[in-house]
Design an enzyme around this catalytic site. Structure first.
Site, PDB file in Angstrom:
ATOM      1  N   ASP A   1     119.472  23.520  24.173  1.00 15.75           N
ATOM      2  CA  ASP A   1     120.410  22.713  23.374  1.00 15.75           C
ATOM      3  C   ASP A   1     120.910  23.470  22.146  1.00 15.75           C
ATOM      4  O   ASP A   1     122.114  23.564  21.909  1.00 15.75           O
ATOM      5  CB  ASP A   1     119.748  21.409  22.905  1.00 15.75           C
ATOM      6  CG  ASP A   1     119.650  20.373  24.022  1.00 15.75           C
ATOM      7  OD1 ASP A   1     120.289  20.569  25.067  1.00 15.75           O
ATOM      8  OD2 ASP A   1     118.930  19.379  23.829  1.00 15.75           O
TER       9      ASP A   1
ATOM     10  N   ARG B   1     110.722  17.162   9.885  1.00 12.98           N
ATOM     11  CA  ARG B   1     112.170  17.182   9.624  1.00 12.98           C
ATOM     12  C   ARG B   1     112.520  17.377   8.152  1.00 12.98           C
ATOM     13  O   ARG B   1     113.430  18.143   7.838  1.00 12.98           O
ATOM     14  CB  ARG B   1     112.850  15.923  10.178  1.00 12.98           C
ATOM     15  CG  ARG B   1     113.258  15.941  11.666  1.00 12.98           C
ATOM     16  CD  ARG B   1     112.513  16.857  12.499  1.00 12.98           C
ATOM     17  NE  ARG B   1     112.882  16.869  13.915  1.00 12.98           N
ATOM     18  CZ  ARG B   1     112.074  17.295  14.866  1.00 12.98           C
ATOM     19  NH1 ARG B   1     110.858  17.725  14.573  1.00 12.98           N
ATOM     20  NH2 ARG B   1     112.448  17.331  16.118  1.00 12.98           N
TER      21      ARG B   1
ATOM     22  N   ASP C   1     115.189  11.569  14.805  1.00 12.62           N
ATOM     23  CA  ASP C   1     115.232  12.869  14.138  1.00 12.62           C
ATOM     24  C   ASP C   1     116.592  13.182  13.528  1.00 12.62           C
ATOM     25  O   ASP C   1     116.684  13.780  12.459  1.00 12.62           O
ATOM     26  CB  ASP C   1     114.792  13.969  15.105  1.00 12.62           C
ATOM     27  CG  ASP C   1     113.306  13.862  15.439  1.00 12.62           C
ATOM     28  OD1 ASP C   1     112.549  13.430  14.558  1.00 12.62           O
ATOM     29  OD2 ASP C   1     112.913  14.192  16.563  1.00 12.62           O
TER      30      ASP C   1
ATOM     31  N   SER D   1     110.668  15.507  26.973  1.00 14.66           N
ATOM     32  CA  SER D   1     111.144  15.984  25.682  1.00 14.66           C
ATOM     33  C   SER D   1     109.915  16.143  24.793  1.00 14.66           C
ATOM     34  O   SER D   1     109.162  15.190  24.583  1.00 14.66           O
ATOM     35  CB  SER D   1     112.118  14.966  25.083  1.00 14.66           C
ATOM     36  OG  SER D   1     112.354  15.294  23.737  1.00 14.66           O
TER      37      SER D   1
HETATM   38  N1  ARG Z   1     109.093   9.141  18.347  1.00 20.22           N
HETATM   39  C1  ARG Z   1     108.641  10.164  17.464  1.00 20.22           C
HETATM   40  C2  ARG Z   1     109.422  10.107  16.178  1.00 20.22           C
HETATM   41  O1  ARG Z   1     110.470   9.550  16.133  1.00 20.22           O
HETATM   42  C3  ARG Z   1     108.665  11.510  18.109  1.00 20.22           C
HETATM   43  C4  ARG Z   1     109.983  12.150  18.259  1.00 20.22           C
HETATM   44  C5  ARG Z   1     109.885  13.400  19.020  1.00 20.22           C
HETATM   45  N2  ARG Z   1     111.093  14.132  19.000  1.00 20.22           N
HETATM   46  C6  ARG Z   1     111.587  14.747  20.079  1.00 20.22           C
HETATM   47  N3  ARG Z   1     112.700  15.383  19.903  1.00 20.22           N
HETATM   48  N4  ARG Z   1     111.008  14.714  21.222  1.00 20.22           N
HETATM   49  O2  ARG Z   1     108.967  10.614  15.201  1.00 20.22           O
END
Ligand code: ARG
Length: 407
Positions: free
Chosen positions: A15, A96, A125, A177
């Site tokens: 990506d 992040r 994110d 993912s």
């Molecule tokens: N659900 C979790 C969060 O929002 C994990 C996110 C994981 N991110 C990903 N790009 N797979 O913090």
């Protein structure tokens, strides 16, 4: 005329590699990639650094911020016993803001007007990146290529990549993912999207199956100073080293797996699996020491504040005034949190089996039912009479009104 610059948060994956070419060809920008090492597993950073240049970046930066992540984000998460919805240890939500901090710094250093990330439009994110960037430099503009480009399917994206000479390593399509860092690993999508499906054994990397773990317990002593982890079994270590060491011990004993439904900020319920062996062990130990060392009212108030803190962090508000003020409150609350906690790991469990502290508020002479009791039992009856007085007055009035026992 020189092109405007954009600093892209780069992972090395498909990506964000496609993002480089998309920013160049669709937005006419010079791209500087920034790969922030927050402790992700398997990261061949040098390979990824070169890959970004091969994909057309004018500059490719790799930054090791693992200690900063541990000393800032993880230490605050431990102080706050940070668990969103009382269960999710916030790992992606912690990384992040740190990645954003460096994106903004690099953008300022290079005079870039834009920063970009590779998040989709369905997750948390994207919110975390963009809100953090706005808070740190309100003049910067954020571009989210994956959210706006018209490469809707994986094959379309691969076709774009191939047309632009971007190497595509895994053509089969990703099964899950995954996001990971020093604090842990998140696994979602694929067959996990059916919440009834049991997570397949191959999603786990940091933790063993409890059934296969040793039958004999492993005991560990975690030392804290001012709420911060400082040692393992008496050996002084950095926070990062402590997390890594506990990951190993807890993970090899099958502790630290989570499988849960969680409420995303964007309104979706999602099924998430996590591995946070060291992090969850540290929160368990930290809570146990707080129980010993933090005064009752402060502890009780802190429990409410912890809930709010985790929500703010999950919602991308790391750099908000309320979140930062809560950090200061927690820091004050941690001054008395010094000492050691004994943890026992056994077949998927982590149990506190002892705690001690020089700043303990536990008073043996007050607590004991043995000889040496200094608690004044004579004052108990009077205390209880006054404590219960409002209930008594209320009950009498109910009785007089003929509605005894009703509210
Ligand atoms: N659900 C979790 C969060 O929002 C994990 C996110 C994981 N991110 C990903 N790009 N797979 O913090």
């Amino acid at each position: 005329m020189a092109r405007e610059k954009c600093v892209l948060a780069y992972s090395g994956g498909l990506d964000t590699s496609v993002c480089i070419q998309w920013l160049i060809t669709q937005k006419n920008l010079d791209v500087i990639t920034l790969l922030v090492n927050v402790g992700q597993e398997d990261a061949d950073l040098e390979f990824s650094r070169k890959k970004a240049l091969n994909c057309g970046a004018i500059e490719s930066i790799v930054l090791d911020v693992r200690d900063e992540f541990a000393d800032d984000m993880c230490v605050k998460a431990i102080a706050a016993n940070g668990l969103y919805e009382n269960k999710y240890p916030l790992l992606s939500a912690l990384s992040r803001p740190l990645i954003s901090r460096h994106l903004v710094r690099v953008a300022q250093e290079y005079g870039a007007k834009y920063v970009a990330h590779g998040c989709t439009g369905k997750g948390n994110d994207q919110v975390r990146f963009e809100v953090a960037v706005q808070a740190l430099d309100p003049e910067l503009k954020v571009i989210a290529p994956v959210r706006v480009w018209d490469l809707h399917t994986r094959p379309e994206e691969i076709a774009f990549a191939e047309a632009h000479g971007i190497p595509v390593e895994a053509k089969k399509g990703k099964l899950y993912s995954i996001d990971d860092n020093l604090w842990g690993r998140a696994i979602e999508c694929g067959m996990l999207e059916d919440p009834w499906n049991e997570p397949p054994a191959d999603i786990w990397r940091m933790t063993s199956d409890a059934a296969d773990c040793p039958d004999t317990p492993t005991d560990v002593i975690v030392g804290f100073a001012g709420g911060k982890p400082v040692s393992i079994d008496g050996e002084a270590l950095s926070v990062r080293e402590i997390i890594e060491k506990l990951d190993e011990i807890a993970g090899s004993n099958g502790y630290g797996r989570l499988d849960q439904i969680e409420n995303r900020l964007v309104g979706i319920k999602s099924r998430e699996c996590y591995e946070v062996p060291g992090g969850l062990a540290l929160i368990t130990a930290h809570k146990a020491l707080e129980d010993l060392c933090v005064e009752r009212d402060l502890l009780h108030f802190k429990l409410y504040a912890e809930h709010k803190w985790a929500e703010l962090v999950y919602y991308g508000l790391w750099y908000s005034p309320l979140k930062m003020a809560l950090d200061e409150f927690f820091a004050a609350s941690q001054k008395s949190v010094n000492g050691e906690v004994r943890l026992r790991f056994l077949k998927g469990t982590c149990t506190v089996i002892g705690r001690r502290s020089e700043t303990s508020l536990y008073d043996y002479n007050l607590a004991t039912y043995e000889e040496g009791d200094t608690f004044n039992r004579d004052s108990a009856a009077g205390f209880i009479e006054q404590w219960g007085l409002p209930s008594k007055v209320w009950a009498r009035s109910r009785k007089a009104s003929g509605v005894e026992g009703q509210i």
